[in-house]
Design a protein around this motif. Sequence first.
Motif, PDB file in Angstrom:
ATOM      1  N   ALA A 287       0.820  -1.221   0.000  1.00 41.92           N
ATOM      2  CA  ALA A 287       0.000   0.000   0.000  1.00 41.92           C
ATOM      3  C   ALA A 287       0.851   1.267   0.000  1.00 41.92           C
ATOM      4  O   ALA A 287       0.379   2.346  -0.332  1.00 41.92           O
ATOM      5  CB  ALA A 287      -0.925  -0.013   1.210  1.00 41.92           C
ATOM      6  N   PHE A 288       2.131   1.141   0.353  1.00 43.05           N
ATOM      7  CA  PHE A 288       3.000   2.322   0.420  1.00 43.05           C
ATOM      8  C   PHE A 288       3.735   2.551  -0.911  1.00 43.05           C
ATOM      9  O   PHE A 288       4.452   3.541  -1.077  1.00 43.05           O
ATOM     10  CB  PHE A 288       4.015   2.138   1.567  1.00 43.05           C
ATOM     11  CG  PHE A 288       4.799   3.369   1.911  1.00 43.05           C
ATOM     12  CD1 PHE A 288       4.153   4.569   2.243  1.00 43.05           C
ATOM     13  CD2 PHE A 288       6.186   3.362   1.901  1.00 43.05           C
ATOM     14  CE1 PHE A 288       4.883   5.710   2.555  1.00 43.05           C
ATOM     15  CE2 PHE A 288       6.918   4.503   2.226  1.00 43.05           C
ATOM     16  CZ  PHE A 288       6.261   5.680   2.547  1.00 43.05           C
ATOM     17  N   CYS A 289       3.541   1.652  -1.853  1.00 46.64           N
ATOM     18  CA  CYS A 289       4.327   1.623  -3.091  1.00 46.64           C
ATOM     19  C   CYS A 289       4.380   2.988  -3.808  1.00 46.64           C
ATOM     20  O   CYS A 289       5.456   3.443  -4.197  1.00 46.64           O
ATOM     21  CB  CYS A 289       3.737   0.562  -4.015  1.00 46.64           C
ATOM     22  SG  CYS A 289       4.808   0.150  -5.366  1.00 46.64           S
ATOM     23  N   ALA A 295      10.811   1.505  -3.809  1.00 40.00           N
ATOM     24  CA  ALA A 295       9.917   0.480  -4.363  1.00 40.00           C
ATOM     25  C   ALA A 295      10.596  -0.336  -5.469  1.00 40.00           C
ATOM     26  O   ALA A 295      11.408   0.185  -6.239  1.00 40.00           O
ATOM     27  CB  ALA A 295       8.653   1.145  -4.896  1.00 40.00           C
ATOM     28  N   MET A 296      10.254  -1.612  -5.513  1.00 39.78           N
ATOM     29  CA  MET A 296      10.771  -2.507  -6.558  1.00 39.78           C
ATOM     30  C   MET A 296       9.582  -3.064  -7.326  1.00 39.78           C
ATOM     31  O   MET A 296       8.436  -2.882  -6.927  1.00 39.78           O
ATOM     32  CB  MET A 296      11.555  -3.658  -5.894  1.00 39.78           C
ATOM     33  CG  MET A 296      12.711  -3.190  -5.029  1.00 39.78           C
ATOM     34  SD  MET A 296      13.363  -4.490  -3.959  1.00 39.78           S
ATOM     35  CE  MET A 296      12.088  -4.647  -2.731  1.00 39.78           C
ATOM     36  N   ARG A 297       9.898  -3.779  -8.403  1.00 36.66           N
ATOM     37  CA  ARG A 297       8.808  -4.292  -9.234  1.00 36.66           C
ATOM     38  C   ARG A 297       7.884  -5.241  -8.455  1.00 36.66           C
ATOM     39  O   ARG A 297       6.683  -5.215  -8.597  1.00 36.66           O
ATOM     40  CB  ARG A 297       9.407  -5.019 -10.432  1.00 36.66           C
ATOM     41  CG  ARG A 297       8.569  -4.808 -11.659  1.00 36.66           C
ATOM     42  CD  ARG A 297       9.229  -5.425 -12.844  1.00 36.66           C
ATOM     43  NE  ARG A 297       9.961  -4.433 -13.628  1.00 36.66           N
ATOM     44  CZ  ARG A 297      10.618  -4.743 -14.726  1.00 36.66           C
ATOM     45  NH1 ARG A 297      10.668  -5.968 -15.137  1.00 36.66           N
ATOM     46  NH2 ARG A 297      11.226  -3.791 -15.395  1.00 36.66           N
ATOM     47  N   ALA A 317       6.760  -5.310   7.399  1.00 34.71           N
ATOM     48  CA  ALA A 317       6.129  -5.820   6.180  1.00 34.71           C
ATOM     49  C   ALA A 317       6.684  -5.040   4.992  1.00 34.71           C
ATOM     50  O   ALA A 317       6.115  -4.022   4.593  1.00 34.71           O
ATOM     51  CB  ALA A 317       4.610  -5.668   6.280  1.00 34.71           C
ATOM     52  N   CYS A 318       7.801  -5.484   4.478  1.00 34.84           N
ATOM     53  CA  CYS A 318       8.428  -4.792   3.344  1.00 34.84           C
ATOM     54  C   CYS A 318       9.305  -5.797   2.610  1.00 34.84           C
ATOM     55  O   CYS A 318      10.059  -6.547   3.241  1.00 34.84           O
ATOM     56  CB  CYS A 318       9.264  -3.624   3.860  1.00 34.84           C
ATOM     57  SG  CYS A 318      10.319  -2.910   2.598  1.00 34.84           S
ATOM     58  N   TRP A 319       9.234  -5.773   1.276  1.00 39.25           N
ATOM     59  CA  TRP A 319      10.021  -6.734   0.485  1.00 39.25           C
ATOM     60  C   TRP A 319      11.522  -6.525   0.650  1.00 39.25           C
ATOM     61  O   TRP A 319      12.309  -7.400   0.337  1.00 39.25           O
ATOM     62  CB  TRP A 319       9.628  -6.658  -0.994  1.00 39.25           C
ATOM     63  CG  TRP A 319       8.281  -7.249  -1.257  1.00 39.25           C
ATOM     64  CD1 TRP A 319       7.181  -6.599  -1.727  1.00 39.25           C
ATOM     65  CD2 TRP A 319       7.878  -8.608  -1.065  1.00 39.25           C
ATOM     66  NE1 TRP A 319       6.098  -7.453  -1.828  1.00 39.25           N
ATOM     67  CE2 TRP A 319       6.510  -8.700  -1.424  1.00 39.25           C
ATOM     68  CE3 TRP A 319       8.518  -9.757  -0.604  1.00 39.25           C
ATOM     69  CZ2 TRP A 319       5.792  -9.891  -1.340  1.00 39.25           C
ATOM     70  CZ3 TRP A 319       7.802 -10.944  -0.529  1.00 39.25           C
ATOM     71  CH2 TRP A 319       6.449 -11.007  -0.896  1.00 39.25           C
TER      72      TRP A 319
HETATM   73 FE1  SF4 Z   1       8.635   0.205  -0.425  1.00 38.04          FE
HETATM   74 FE2  SF4 Z   1       8.939  -2.032   0.963  1.00 38.04          FE
HETATM   75 FE3  SF4 Z   1       6.524  -1.356   0.091  1.00 38.04          FE
HETATM   76 FE4  SF4 Z   1       8.377  -2.151  -1.591  1.00 38.04          FE
HETATM   77  S1  SF4 Z   1       7.437  -3.374   0.007  1.00 38.04           S
HETATM   78  S2  SF4 Z   1       7.044  -0.386  -1.852  1.00 38.04           S
HETATM   79  S3  SF4 Z   1      10.213  -1.334  -0.722  1.00 38.04           S
HETATM   80  S4  SF4 Z   1       7.720  -0.261   1.567  1.00 38.04           S
END
Ligand code: SF4
Length: 332
Positions: A287-289, A295-297, A317-319
Amino acid sequence: MERILEVKDLRVNFKVRGGIVQAVRGVNFHVNKGETVAIVGESGCGKSVTAQSLMRLIPSPPAVTTGSIRFKGEEILTKSLRQMETIRGKEMGMIFQDPMTSLNPTLSIGKQITEGLVKHQGMSSEAAKTRAVEMLKLVGIPNPESRVSQYPHEFSGGMRQRAMIAIALACNPSLLIADEPTTALDVTVQAQIMSVLKDLQTKLGTSIILITHDLGVVADSADRVIVMYAGKVVESGKTRDIFKNPKHPYTRGLLRSVPRLDQKKDEPLIPIFGTPPDLIKPPAGCAFCARCDEAMRVCVNNDPALVPVEGEGHTAACWLNHPLAGEGGESA
Ligand code: SF4
């Protein structure tokens, strides 16, 4: 450690004209006896709705609340309204940002403290009045013997907030929910109110849930921090870990946007640009993308789960915390 509150998969949906707003989307957390847990995030992130759900203050309809809220081992979501009234008066207290809207302008401060004591604790009005004076003294109101008969409009903003705390804590609840308790006050009074809360917590052993948009308020007052974004928990952990080693870009953004004691003189405050997503149609991915500069693909269509990261009880919760992050991850 004794858990007094356990929230599991809490979801709150509101039916509105344009659809269903998913205000809280599967929130899990717990609060131990005597600890302060801060829930932090921008307005609209679901933190106040979460707090109000704990006391069943969200009108249903239009809201539909599901999941589980266990308070001292008992499920709150299945209690009758009458049972909730007793729990609210005796076991859970709440203080709000603006005491003027929650204090009754037609009743003296003393009467507002004694009401709960007489109703829920069966105290005589004489004993309740003595306790009211004691409570005003505890929250640092000068001349409590005469102040107890005064009305809210005769108190300053800071004094009203102190009176609110006295009312909320008079019945010695196990849990106090403080929703932006210092936002309307100037910085000096803010610090005084936070120190009153801390002192009382030590004396009475109350657990506190502190709801705030301001991470600055949290540093000295919370044991643990839960960061919410778009109705979900995106990071949680001990306050020290959240401040020293934040693992979610949103938490890092919040930290950059508020003044901190350890801040270098030339370090500027940087706001988080953009706006949170529409919760009638939350995005499929993170949701923060749309606001995230890391941000990544993978983030676009895949919602990251809350996973353990470095630090005891620290989750995010972040990739970026995925074991393969940084090994060939492409920008979104
Ligand atoms: Fe950003 Fe992490 Fe969300 Fe990816 S998963 S958009 S890196 S906050």
